[in-house]
Design a protein around this motif. Structure first.
Motif, PDB file in Angstrom:
ATOM      1  N   PHE A   1      34.588  62.991  39.294  1.00 33.88           N
ATOM      2  CA  PHE A   1      33.876  61.952  40.023  1.00 33.88           C
ATOM      3  C   PHE A   1      32.850  61.271  39.116  1.00 33.88           C
ATOM      4  N   ARG A   2      32.133  62.033  38.322  1.00 36.93           N
ATOM      5  CA  ARG A   2      31.151  61.428  37.404  1.00 36.93           C
ATOM      6  C   ARG A   2      31.825  60.503  36.404  1.00 36.93           C
ATOM      7  N   ARG A   3      33.014  60.865  35.974  1.00 32.15           N
ATOM      8  CA  ARG A   3      33.710  60.040  34.981  1.00 32.15           C
ATOM      9  C   ARG A   3      34.118  58.678  35.521  1.00 32.15           C
ATOM     10  N   LEU A   4      34.169  58.536  36.838  1.00 31.40           N
ATOM     11  CA  LEU A   4      34.556  57.249  37.414  1.00 31.40           C
ATOM     12  C   LEU A   4      33.577  56.140  37.053  1.00 31.40           C
ATOM     13  N   LYS A   5      32.379  56.499  36.628  1.00 36.13           N
ATOM     14  CA  LYS A   5      31.374  55.474  36.316  1.00 36.13           C
ATOM     15  C   LYS A   5      31.789  54.617  35.134  1.00 36.13           C
ATOM     16  N   GLU A   6      32.677  55.118  34.280  1.00 35.69           N
ATOM     17  CA  GLU A   6      33.128  54.320  33.146  1.00 35.69           C
ATOM     18  C   GLU A   6      34.650  54.243  33.097  1.00 35.69           C
ATOM     19  N   LYS A   7      35.242  54.189  34.277  1.00 35.32           N
ATOM     20  CA  LYS A   7      36.668  53.875  34.373  1.00 35.32           C
ATOM     21  C   LYS A   7      36.786  52.527  35.058  1.00 35.32           C
ATOM     22  N   THR A   8      37.708  51.724  34.575  1.00 34.10           N
ATOM     23  CA  THR A   8      37.767  50.331  34.967  1.00 34.10           C
ATOM     24  C   THR A   8      38.438  50.110  36.308  1.00 34.10           C
ATOM     25  N   GLN A   9      38.121  48.974  36.922  1.00 34.59           N
ATOM     26  CA  GLN A   9      38.923  48.432  38.008  1.00 34.59           C
ATOM     27  C   GLN A   9      39.881  47.403  37.399  1.00 34.59           C
ATOM     28  N   VAL A  10      39.357  46.209  37.084  1.00 38.15           N
ATOM     29  CA  VAL A  10      40.150  45.173  36.407  1.00 38.15           C
ATOM     30  C   VAL A  10      39.644  44.999  34.989  1.00 38.15           C
ATOM     31  N   PHE A  11      38.325  44.974  34.837  1.00 32.41           N
ATOM     32  CA  PHE A  11      37.712  44.799  33.526  1.00 32.41           C
ATOM     33  C   PHE A  11      37.402  46.157  32.921  1.00 32.41           C
TER      34      PHE A  11
ATOM     35  N   LEU B   1      36.980  33.498  35.741  1.00 32.44           N
ATOM     36  CA  LEU B   1      38.437  33.354  35.782  1.00 32.44           C
ATOM     37  C   LEU B   1      38.862  32.301  36.796  1.00 32.44           C
ATOM     38  N   PHE B   2      38.029  32.076  37.810  1.00 33.23           N
ATOM     39  CA  PHE B   2      38.223  30.993  38.768  1.00 33.23           C
ATOM     40  C   PHE B   2      36.880  30.710  39.418  1.00 33.23           C
ATOM     41  N   THR B   3      36.806  29.637  40.177  1.00 34.87           N
ATOM     42  CA  THR B   3      35.552  29.219  40.784  1.00 34.87           C
ATOM     43  C   THR B   3      35.651  29.286  42.308  1.00 34.87           C
ATOM     44  N   LEU B   4      34.512  29.145  42.962  1.00 41.43           N
ATOM     45  CA  LEU B   4      34.521  29.091  44.423  1.00 41.43           C
ATOM     46  C   LEU B   4      35.319  27.890  44.906  1.00 41.43           C
ATOM     47  N   ALA B   5      35.266  26.787  44.152  1.00 37.86           N
ATOM     48  CA  ALA B   5      36.039  25.601  44.529  1.00 37.86           C
ATOM     49  C   ALA B   5      37.531  25.888  44.504  1.00 37.86           C
ATOM     50  N   ASP B   6      37.980  26.735  43.569  1.00 36.71           N
ATOM     51  CA  ASP B   6      39.398  27.098  43.502  1.00 36.71           C
ATOM     52  C   ASP B   6      39.850  27.871  44.739  1.00 36.71           C
ATOM     53  N   LEU B   7      38.897  28.536  45.407  1.00 37.39           N
ATOM     54  CA  LEU B   7      39.223  29.363  46.566  1.00 37.39           C
ATOM     55  C   LEU B   7      39.213  28.588  47.877  1.00 37.39           C
ATOM     56  N   ALA B   8      38.827  27.315  47.816  1.00 33.94           N
ATOM     57  CA  ALA B   8      38.631  26.541  49.049  1.00 33.94           C
ATOM     58  C   ALA B   8      39.893  26.477  49.904  1.00 33.94           C
ATOM     59  N   GLY B   9      41.055  26.420  49.282  1.00 37.35           N
ATOM     60  CA  GLY B   9      42.295  26.297  50.043  1.00 37.35           C
ATOM     61  C   GLY B   9      42.997  27.608  50.306  1.00 37.35           C
ATOM     62  N   VAL B  10      42.367  28.722  49.933  1.00 31.76           N
ATOM     63  CA  VAL B  10      42.990  30.031  50.116  1.00 31.76           C
ATOM     64  C   VAL B  10      42.636  30.566  51.499  1.00 31.76           C
ATOM     65  N   PRO B  11      43.631  30.969  52.299  1.00 35.94           N
ATOM     66  CA  PRO B  11      43.326  31.501  53.634  1.00 35.94           C
ATOM     67  C   PRO B  11      42.334  32.655  53.565  1.00 35.94           C
TER      68      PRO B  11
ATOM     69  N   MET C   1      43.844  36.074  38.180  1.00 37.61           N
ATOM     70  CA  MET C   1      42.977  37.142  37.684  1.00 37.61           C
ATOM     71  C   MET C   1      43.754  38.248  36.989  1.00 37.61           C
ATOM     72  N   TYR C   2      44.629  38.937  37.741  1.00 29.70           N
ATOM     73  CA  TYR C   2      45.286  40.114  37.183  1.00 29.70           C
ATOM     74  C   TYR C   2      46.193  39.781  36.011  1.00 29.70           C
ATOM     75  N   ARG C   3      46.694  38.545  35.929  1.00 27.59           N
ATOM     76  CA  ARG C   3      47.538  38.155  34.807  1.00 27.59           C
ATOM     77  C   ARG C   3      46.912  37.024  33.982  1.00 27.59           C
ATOM     78  N   HIS C   4      45.617  36.884  34.072  1.00 29.23           N
ATOM     79  CA  HIS C   4      44.902  35.948  33.205  1.00 29.23           C
ATOM     80  C   HIS C   4      45.028  36.438  31.764  1.00 29.23           C
ATOM     81  N   TYR C   5      45.090  35.518  30.821  1.00 34.83           N
ATOM     82  CA  TYR C   5      45.357  35.932  29.444  1.00 34.83           C
ATOM     83  C   TYR C   5      44.269  36.867  28.909  1.00 34.83           C
ATOM     84  N   ARG C   6      43.031  36.689  29.357  1.00 36.51           N
ATOM     85  CA  ARG C   6      41.964  37.587  28.898  1.00 36.51           C
ATOM     86  C   ARG C   6      42.191  39.007  29.405  1.00 36.51           C
ATOM     87  N   VAL C   7      42.615  39.128  30.652  1.00 36.73           N
ATOM     88  CA  VAL C   7      42.920  40.448  31.204  1.00 36.73           C
ATOM     89  C   VAL C   7      44.172  41.014  30.535  1.00 36.73           C
TER      90      VAL C   7
END
Length: 397
Positions: free
Chosen positions: A51-61, A224-234, A319-325
């Motif tokens: 559990f302590r090790r989770l502090k430095e295990k990644t989610q996406v980044f 990776l994206f902006t709030l404006a990019d999310l405007a049309g997302v349900p 996000m998940y397939r952005h070239y930086r990721v």
């Protein structure tokens, strides 16, 4: 001296798990004088090394890329809060829901799904790798902190929730990566062909709620994206619009935070309404009726599932397939592949306790190497790789 009295929130629903009716632990123990059996499980998880090790295990980044992005630890804490809230609203055992939520990611290797993919590729000849199975192995075997047993000796209900929170698993037992579960089930039947408790189902759906919301938050923060990019997302789009309407003078940071907070609330309310409907439809009136139900009962509504599908596709593409990721994923997989292959070829360079675990057959060595790597944090994996492959900084005498 007066006896201790255990005080905890008492579940009031007929389909709630109760610690007094627990099926117990594989190795019997005297009850705690201060905690319920499920609260004791929670505390054992919080205090364990994994559990302590989770502090430095990644989610996406990768964990060192920024202090404000989620890690497995912060994610697990968010999941536990949502799971506990759902359990409270449904009259379930909050400690059990929280415990399973806190445990659900203990088996994740470094570098998130990239790390899991690479360990599966390296282990294909020796049984494969699955993070859910690894979580189970962590709490039943790999954690060594008690003189009388290996693992954490958790209750039946917690172990059931850890391995079955996403539903029955009998269809997976022929997968070599799930051999550990099949073997364990022969010694202590976890009813692998049925659904887990409603508390475990709360933990599972809380995971979905947490990661969809914090990935939106982290993706915007990372540029990776902006709030404006999310405007049309349900789902998130209408929430953003309502937030701007209610708070026209606040900055984009506050809009983002408020919108994510509201979206969590919308999703929680949807789960509570749909779950209440399903419980009534299937006439669920006991914990046994939960396990024999024809489907999971803690669910999103069909409309919410459709909206989440669109949001997930947006996150996948942006996000998940952005070239930086992708670059980070590529680096991560190379780091783990090179370490795995070196340890297999030269087990004498493993730390002493892991070199001992690797003795014997090739399959035993591979599993020990896999367990060692899977337990690493992102930072430790990067540093260990550098010590092994860069002589100028690798002299650790």
């Amino acid at each position: 001296m007066k006896p201790y009295i255990v005080r905890h929130s008492t579940p009031h629903s007929p389909y709630a798990e109760t610690p007094d009716a627990s099926r117990g632990r594989l190795i019997p123990e005297a009850p705690s004088r201060t905690r319920s059996a499920f609260a004791r499980d929670r505390d054992r998880i919080i205090h364990c090394t994994a559990f302590r090790r989770l502090k430095e295990k990644t989610q996406v980044f990768v964990a060192h890329e920024g202090d404000h992005y989620r890690t497995r630890l912060t994610h697990s804490l968010e999941v536990s809060q949502i799971a506990r809230s759902l359990a409270h609203a449904l009259g379930l055992d909050q400690d059990l829901a929280e415990t399973i939520a806190l445990a659900h990611d203990l088996g994740h290797p470094p570098f998130g799904h990239a790390g899991e993919d690479e360990l599966q590729a390296q282990m294909v000849a020796w049984g494969g790798f699955d993070h859910n199975v690894q979580t189970f192995r962590v709490v039943t075997d790999l954690e060594v902190r008690y003189p009388a047993w290996r693992g954490l000796n958790l209750t039946w209900e917690t172990l059931e929730g850890v391995i079955k929170h996403n539903g029955p698993v009998t269809h997976r037992l022929d997968d070599p990566a799930w051999k550990a579960i099949a073997d364990y089930g022969r010694g202590w039947d976890l009813s692998l062909d049925g659904f887990a408790s409603l508390e475990a189902q709360c933990a599972a759906i809380a995971d979905d709620i947490a990661y969809n919301n914090h990935d939106v938050d982290d993706g915007v923060q990372a540029g990776l994206f902006t709030l404006a990019d999310l405007a049309g997302v349900p789902l998130i789009g209408p929430v953003l619009e309502a937030t701007r309407r209610d708070w026209p003078d606040v900055d984009e940071r506050m809009i983002r935070l408020e919108a994510v907070r509201r979206m969590i609330g919308v999703m929680v309310d949807d789960v509570l309404a749909e779950t209440t409907r399903l419980l009534a439809e299937h006439r669920v009136d006991s914990v046994q009726a939960v396990r024999t139900a024809p489907r999971a009962l803690v669910q999103f509504s069909p409309g919410m599932l459709a909206d989440l599908g669109v949001l997930r596709r947006f996150l996948y593409e942006r996000m998940y397939r952005h070239y930086r990721v992708n670059r980070t994923r590529s680096q991560a997989r190379r780091i783990l592949a090179e370490m795995f292959q070196l340890f297999m070829a030269e087990p004498e360079v493993l730390p002493t306790e892991w070199a001992f675990a690797a003795e014997g057959t090739e399959a035993r060595r591979a599993r020990a190497v896999c367990d060692y790597i899977a337990g690493m944090t992102d930072r430790f994996a990067i540093e260990e790789h550098s010590k092994l492959f860069n002589l100028d900084i690798g002299l650790d005498l």
